[in-house]
Scaffold this motif. Structure first.
Motif, PDB file in Angstrom:
ATOM      1  N   LEU A   4       0.866  -1.176   0.000  1.00 36.25           N
ATOM      2  CA  LEU A   4       0.000   0.000   0.000  1.00 36.25           C
ATOM      3  C   LEU A   4       0.899   1.221   0.000  1.00 36.25           C
ATOM      4  N   LEU A   5       0.770   2.064  -1.023  1.00 32.63           N
ATOM      5  CA  LEU A   5       1.660   3.212  -1.161  1.00 32.63           C
ATOM      6  C   LEU A   5       0.870   4.499  -1.026  1.00 32.63           C
ATOM      7  N   ALA A   6       1.085   5.204   0.066  1.00 31.59           N
ATOM      8  CA  ALA A   6       0.444   6.493   0.303  1.00 31.59           C
ATOM      9  C   ALA A   6       1.218   7.583  -0.419  1.00 31.59           C
ATOM     10  N   GLY A   7       0.499   8.432  -1.149  1.00 33.97           N
ATOM     11  CA  GLY A   7       1.153   9.449  -1.960  1.00 33.97           C
ATOM     12  C   GLY A   7       1.427   8.963  -3.365  1.00 33.97           C
ATOM     13  N   ALA A   8       0.584   8.047  -3.849  1.00 34.22           N
ATOM     14  CA  ALA A   8       0.831   7.415  -5.146  1.00 34.22           C
ATOM     15  C   ALA A   8       0.690   8.367  -6.319  1.00 34.22           C
ATOM     16  N   SER A   9       0.063   9.523  -6.117  1.00 41.40           N
ATOM     17  CA  SER A   9      -0.084  10.475  -7.220  1.00 41.40           C
ATOM     18  C   SER A   9       1.048  11.493  -7.267  1.00 41.40           C
ATOM     19  N   GLY A  10       1.974  11.436  -6.329  1.00 38.42           N
ATOM     20  CA  GLY A  10       3.051  12.417  -6.253  1.00 38.42           C
ATOM     21  C   GLY A  10       4.196  12.124  -7.195  1.00 38.42           C
ATOM     22  N   GLY A  13       5.797   9.048  -5.814  1.00 34.76           N
ATOM     23  CA  GLY A  13       4.833   7.963  -5.717  1.00 34.76           C
ATOM     24  C   GLY A  13       4.490   7.327  -7.049  1.00 34.76           C
ATOM     25  N   GLN A  14       4.259   8.133  -8.073  1.00 34.83           N
ATOM     26  CA  GLN A  14       3.912   7.577  -9.380  1.00 34.83           C
ATOM     27  C   GLN A  14       5.002   6.648  -9.890  1.00 34.83           C
ATOM     28  N   ARG A  15       6.236   7.070  -9.740  1.00 34.69           N
ATOM     29  CA  ARG A  15       7.354   6.270 -10.241  1.00 34.69           C
ATOM     30  C   ARG A  15       7.578   5.044  -9.369  1.00 34.69           C
ATOM     31  N   ALA A  16       7.370   5.199  -8.078  1.00 35.71           N
ATOM     32  CA  ALA A  16       7.550   4.057  -7.181  1.00 35.71           C
ATOM     33  C   ALA A  16       6.504   2.982  -7.452  1.00 35.71           C
ATOM     34  N   VAL A  17       5.267   3.383  -7.737  1.00 35.53           N
ATOM     35  CA  VAL A  17       4.227   2.410  -8.070  1.00 35.53           C
ATOM     36  C   VAL A  17       4.645   1.610  -9.303  1.00 35.53           C
ATOM     37  N   ARG A  18       5.103   2.319 -10.336  1.00 35.19           N
ATOM     38  CA  ARG A  18       5.507   1.621 -11.570  1.00 35.19           C
ATOM     39  C   ARG A  18       6.693   0.693 -11.308  1.00 35.19           C
ATOM     40  N   ALA A  19       7.665   1.166 -10.537  1.00 41.36           N
ATOM     41  CA  ALA A  19       8.856   0.363 -10.282  1.00 41.36           C
ATOM     42  C   ALA A  19       8.535  -0.862  -9.429  1.00 41.36           C
ATOM     43  N   VAL A  60       3.607  -1.129   3.909  1.00 46.21           N
ATOM     44  CA  VAL A  60       3.024   0.190   3.672  1.00 46.21           C
ATOM     45  C   VAL A  60       4.170   1.165   3.425  1.00 46.21           C
ATOM     46  N   VAL A  61       4.053   1.962   2.374  1.00 48.77           N
ATOM     47  CA  VAL A  61       5.046   2.984   2.048  1.00 48.77           C
ATOM     48  C   VAL A  61       4.401   4.352   2.232  1.00 48.77           C
ATOM     49  N   HIS A  62       5.036   5.202   3.027  1.00 50.31           N
ATOM     50  CA  HIS A  62       4.521   6.557   3.284  1.00 50.31           C
ATOM     51  C   HIS A  62       5.356   7.550   2.478  1.00 50.31           C
ATOM     52  N   ALA A  63       4.850   7.903   1.293  1.00 55.27           N
ATOM     53  CA  ALA A  63       5.531   8.875   0.428  1.00 55.27           C
ATOM     54  C   ALA A  63       4.647  10.088   0.184  1.00 55.27           C
ATOM     55  N   ALA A  64       3.680  10.310   1.059  1.00 55.04           N
ATOM     56  CA  ALA A  64       2.738  11.413   0.872  1.00 55.04           C
ATOM     57  C   ALA A  64       3.337  12.732   1.334  1.00 55.04           C
ATOM     58  N   THR A  65       3.266  13.747   0.477  1.00 54.76           N
ATOM     59  CA  THR A  65       3.645  15.113   0.821  1.00 54.76           C
ATOM     60  C   THR A  65       2.577  16.049   0.273  1.00 54.76           C
ATOM     61  N   ALA A  66       2.723  17.317   0.600  1.00 54.34           N
ATOM     62  CA  ALA A  66       1.833  18.344   0.047  1.00 54.34           C
ATOM     63  C   ALA A  66       2.659  19.372  -0.716  1.00 54.34           C
ATOM     64  N   LEU A  67       3.686  18.895  -1.421  1.00 50.77           N
ATOM     65  CA  LEU A  67       4.646  19.794  -2.073  1.00 50.77           C
ATOM     66  C   LEU A  67       4.383  19.985  -3.556  1.00 50.77           C
ATOM     67  N   SER A  68       3.486  19.223  -4.145  1.00 49.55           N
ATOM     68  CA  SER A  68       3.276  19.277  -5.585  1.00 49.55           C
ATOM     69  C   SER A  68       2.919  20.692  -6.042  1.00 49.55           C
ATOM     70  N   GLY A  69       3.727  21.217  -6.969  1.00 55.31           N
ATOM     71  CA  GLY A  69       3.467  22.539  -7.528  1.00 55.31           C
ATOM     72  C   GLY A  69       3.928  23.698  -6.676  1.00 55.31           C
ATOM     73  N   LYS A  70       4.520  23.402  -5.513  1.00 56.45           N
ATOM     74  CA  LYS A  70       4.977  24.482  -4.644  1.00 56.45           C
ATOM     75  C   LYS A  70       6.475  24.687  -4.790  1.00 56.45           C
ATOM     76  N   ALA A  71       6.903  25.935  -4.675  1.00 55.31           N
ATOM     77  CA  ALA A  71       8.309  26.262  -4.866  1.00 55.31           C
ATOM     78  C   ALA A  71       9.106  26.199  -3.575  1.00 55.31           C
ATOM     79  N   MET A  72       8.472  25.887  -2.471  1.00 56.84           N
ATOM     80  CA  MET A  72       9.136  25.857  -1.162  1.00 56.84           C
ATOM     81  C   MET A  72       9.849  27.175  -0.893  1.00 56.84           C
ATOM     82  N   ALA A  73       9.155  28.270  -1.120  1.00 51.73           N
ATOM     83  CA  ALA A  73       9.742  29.592  -0.909  1.00 51.73           C
ATOM     84  C   ALA A  73       9.497  30.103   0.498  1.00 51.73           C
ATOM     85  N   ARG A  74       8.297  29.822   1.032  1.00 50.11           N
ATOM     86  CA  ARG A  74       7.932  30.313   2.361  1.00 50.11           C
ATOM     87  C   ARG A  74       7.845  29.144   3.330  1.00 50.11           C
TER      88      ARG A  74
END
Length: 306
Positions: A4-10, A13-19, A60-74
């Motif tokens: 079970l891979l959490a964050g599979a759309s990241g 995550g997408q690459r880990a699912v395929r691999a 279970v793999v925990h690869a979930a983040t909320a970083l998609s599309g963010k520049a990590m500026a603030r």
């Protein structure tokens, strides 16, 4: 194994699912969006437990983040990811127990060793991950990474393992995010002044997930990075050269003070040793350094367009 891979759309995550699937594992992607095999929010404990009710997994793999599309500026840009690393990990561990999983692999990153200048030292896994800092904002970020690992390592009946990644580059990162910003002159750099960071191709990061599922030792962390660290400015210039984009503008670091997290990252000197992952996981980076990797990616993109 059943994973079970959490964050599979990241990005990872997408690459880990395929691999994982390519390696013969049965994988269910967990996330909030459409197309996930298990739809749930890691921050909604009851909803998550309902979603996994009756399901069984080995890992279970925990690869979930909320970083998609963010520049990590603030600093605020990390708030969602910090919550997923703390509260989300508690909830996902409960789901792991509910499904009978015995192995729990967590995604982490190199900044868990602490932001700032490490003086050129090459850091191994025993070099003070998650140090407590006086800066309240940075402590939130580092503390979340520290907590995520500790929760996994100390969970009763669970084999917790962590992967500490360098900064990602590669297909789906460099070509789709970085190059368009360079073409718009929207990604300035600061002079490295001897500072360097560790990098890793995201496809290599996914291979490390596969290796960890199979060979990672319980209670252990593994640095996953290229052999050769590189300054942020040198990496971005290498991307620009490889893709024929304009060279990034060099600005004084103080210009980035309105973006305090970016200001901190570009003042950080942080280099990882990957020797333990090579030795214990049988993993190795495809490229010695990021310029070689982005050069190969640029050639592949040109060939696909021809």
């Amino acid at each position: 194994m059943k994973v079970l891979l959490a964050g599979a759309s990241g990005v990872l995550g997408q690459r880990a699912v395929r691999a994982l699937r390519a390696a013969g594992h049965e994988v269910a992607g967990l996330g909030r969006g459409a197309g996930m095999d298990v739809r749930a929010d890691l921050l909604d404990r009851e909803g998550l437990l309902r979603a996994v009710d009756g399901l069984g997994f080995d890992v279970v793999v925990h690869a979930a983040t909320a970083l998609s599309g963010k520049a990590m500026a603030r600093h605020q840009d990390m708030a969602g990811t910090n919550a997923l690393r703390t509260e989300g990990t508690v909830n996902l561990l409960a789901a792991a127990r509910e499904t009978g999983a015995r192995r729990f692999v967590v995604e982490s990153m190199m900044f868990g060793y602490g932001y700032g200048d490490h003086g050129g030292a090459v850091l191994g896994e025993d070099d003070g991950f998650g140090p407590r800092g006086a800066n309240v904002w940075l402590e939130r970020h580092v503390g979340a990474m520290r907590t995520k690992e500790q929760l996994a390592f100390t969970a009763d009946g669970i084999e917790g393992i962590s992967l500490r990644f360098g900064l990602f580059y590669g297909a789906g990162v460099t070509d789709t995010n970085v190059v368009p910003m360079l073409r718009k002159h929207a990604l300035p750099v600061v002079a490295a002044k001897g500072r360097a960071l560790s990098w890793v191709d995201v496809a290599d990061a996914a291979r490390a997930v596969v290796a960890d599922v199979k060979s990672g030792l319980p209670g252990q962390a593994y640095n996953v990075a290229d052999d050769e660290p590189l300054g942020w400015d040198a990496h971005m210039r290498a991307v620009a050269r490889a893709f024929g984009a304009p060279a990034p503008l060099t600005v004084p670091r103080w210009v980035l003070k309105p973006a305090p997290l970016a200001h901190t990252i570009l003042g950080t000197d942080l280099r990882l040793s990957n020797a333990k992952a090579v030795r214990e996981l049988g993993w190795a980076p495809t490229y010695a350094n990021s310029p070689a990797g982005v050069g190969a990616l640029a050639e592949a993109v040109r060939a696909a367009a021809a």
